[in-house]
Motif scaffolding. Structure first.
Motif, short mmCIF file in Angstrom:
data_model
loop_
_atom_site.label_atom_id
_atom_site.label_comp_id
_atom_site.label_asym_id
_atom_site.label_seq_id
_atom_site.Cartn_x
_atom_site.Cartn_y
_atom_site.Cartn_z
N ALA A 111 4.22 -4.40 12.47
CA ALA A 111 4.24 -4.45 11.00
C ALA A 111 5.49 -3.73 10.47
N ASP B 93 1.68 -7.67 0.37
CA ASP B 93 0.40 -6.97 0.57
C ASP B 93 0.34 -6.27 1.92
N ASP B 94 1.11 -6.75 2.88
CA ASP B 94 1.05 -6.18 4.23
C ASP B 94 2.02 -5.01 4.42
N ARG C 2 10.71 -10.43 10.00
CA ARG C 2 9.93 -10.17 8.78
C ARG C 2 10.74 -9.30 7.80
N ARG D 216 0.85 -1.18 0.00
CA ARG D 216 0.00 0.00 0.00
C ARG D 216 0.89 1.23 0.00
N LEU E 74 1.09 1.05 12.96
CA LEU E 74 1.44 -0.25 12.36
C LEU E 74 2.77 -0.76 12.92
#
Ligand code: TXA
Ligand code: MG
Length: 324
Positions: A23, A162-163, A47, A3, A18
């Motif tokens: 995230a 996508d995240d 991640r 995004r 986030l």
């Protein structure tokens, strides 16, 4: 697709929230875009490594607002660090110090040292303020690829993420990564040259610094020769050999020449500026553009001009070329 959001107080607040939730957020800095995670959140750090395809022993830089925040991640904020931060922060200088025990080992690839820097980019600073803590962030590219200087570059490298939120702050002003200075060695060692020069650092410290040589088994993986490379094989070529190389090849090539060059078809010219700062600001975007032309080879005119910024650029070009 990640995004991509334009920057405003709401999107900064969302990005900070986030990060608090563990995230990953890509954000602009004055050097290149970073792929940020909460320095104290091991799962978030993991991640970042996974997304980049980065070996987990390659340490990350912790981004902080100022010296006070840097103290949260280091054992001791030594006088040399303080002198350099006073002069060069916020800005493109990363300082390696001993890592505080509270920082997860993964943040530094298992090392007991940590790189810290305070970025000057207003979006990076707004994010650090809203998050209210250190953000660990490598350059926001797939491991080994050219660093991103535009939000679009980040989107191109991580189409399936996508995240991932990407804060779009426009082009990075400097265009090459920060100077990395190891203050745990004496005399201090520049592991990666950047726009803050050895001379400027030595003057601020009042002591000499050493410039590390790129080696394969390096104490800093980003200093290994094959790094920062486009996907297309790249050769560094002297100006007076460019035309000969082009005329002897029928396979299309892209040439990054400094100034105008009469490039015969099927080859293409990407004209680079003769000013080192402008060249740096354009380099990674030009290498990524060269990649998209589907040419068989990229020829880069070897810059010969003297100067610290040109030295830093020669360092990056040398690494982009060595993977061919
Ligand atoms: O300008 C920059 O530095 C950008 C922006 C986002 O801040 N960041 C960046 O991070 O270029 P990265 O991870 O792509 O490159 C950091 C370099 C790597 O070569 C890494 O190995 C080295 O710094 N490094 C980081 N921490 C280190 C440490 N504790 N010891 C030795 N080398 C370290
Ligand atoms: Mg990098």
């Amino acid at each position: 697709m990640p995004r991509r959001l334009a920057v405003n107080p709401d999107t900064i607040a969302e990005a900070a929230a986030l990060l608090k939730d563990g995230a990953i957020v890509a954000f602009p800095t004055e050097t290149v875009y970073g792929l940020g995670a909460d320095t104290f959140n091991e799962a978030a750090l993991r991640r970042v490594f996974a997304l980049k395809g980065r070996p987990e022993d390659n340490p990350l830089i912790a981004h902080v607002r100022d010296a006070d925040e840097a103290r949260l991640v280091v054992v001791e904020w030594i006088a040399q660090a303080d002198a350099l931060a006073t002069q060069f922060w916020p800005g493109p200088l990363s300082l390696i110090l001993s890592r505080h025990a509270n920082v997860p080992a993964l943040a530094t690839g298992g090392r007991d040292t940590i790189a810290v820097r305070s970025p000057s980019h207003p979006v990076a600073r707004a994010l650090l303020n809203a998050f209210d803590g250190p953000i660990s962030a490598p350059s926001a590219n797939r491991s080994g690829h050219v660093s991103p200087t535009l939000a679009e570059h980040v989107l191109n490298d991580f189409p399936g993420a996508d995240d991932l939120l990407v804060l779009d702050g426009g082009p990075s002003e400097f265009g090459i990564e920060s100077t990395v200075l190891d203050l745990t060695q004496s005399p201090p060692v520049i592991l990666r040259p950047g726009s803050v020069s050895a001379e400027a650092i030595a003057a601020a410290l009042g002591e000499p610094v050493t410039v590390g040589k790129p080696v394969r088994q390096s104490s800093s993986p980003g200093t290994s020769p094959a790094h920062y490379a486009p996907r297309t094989p790249l050769d560094l070529v002297a100006r007076d050999e460019l035309l000969e190389r082009l005329s002897s090849s029928r396979e299309p090539m892209v040439v990054l020449a400094i100034g105008w060059l009469d490039v015969p078809p099927p080859h293409r010219l990407i004209m680079m500026p003769g000013d080192a700062d402008l060249y740096a600001a354009m380099l990674y975007d030009s290498l990524r553009k060269a990649d998209t032309t589907k040419s068989r080879r990229i020829l880069v005119e070897r810059p010969t001009a003297p100067g610290d910024m040109w030295d830093a650029l020669r360092n990056r070009l040398g690494r982009a070329a060595s993977s061919t």
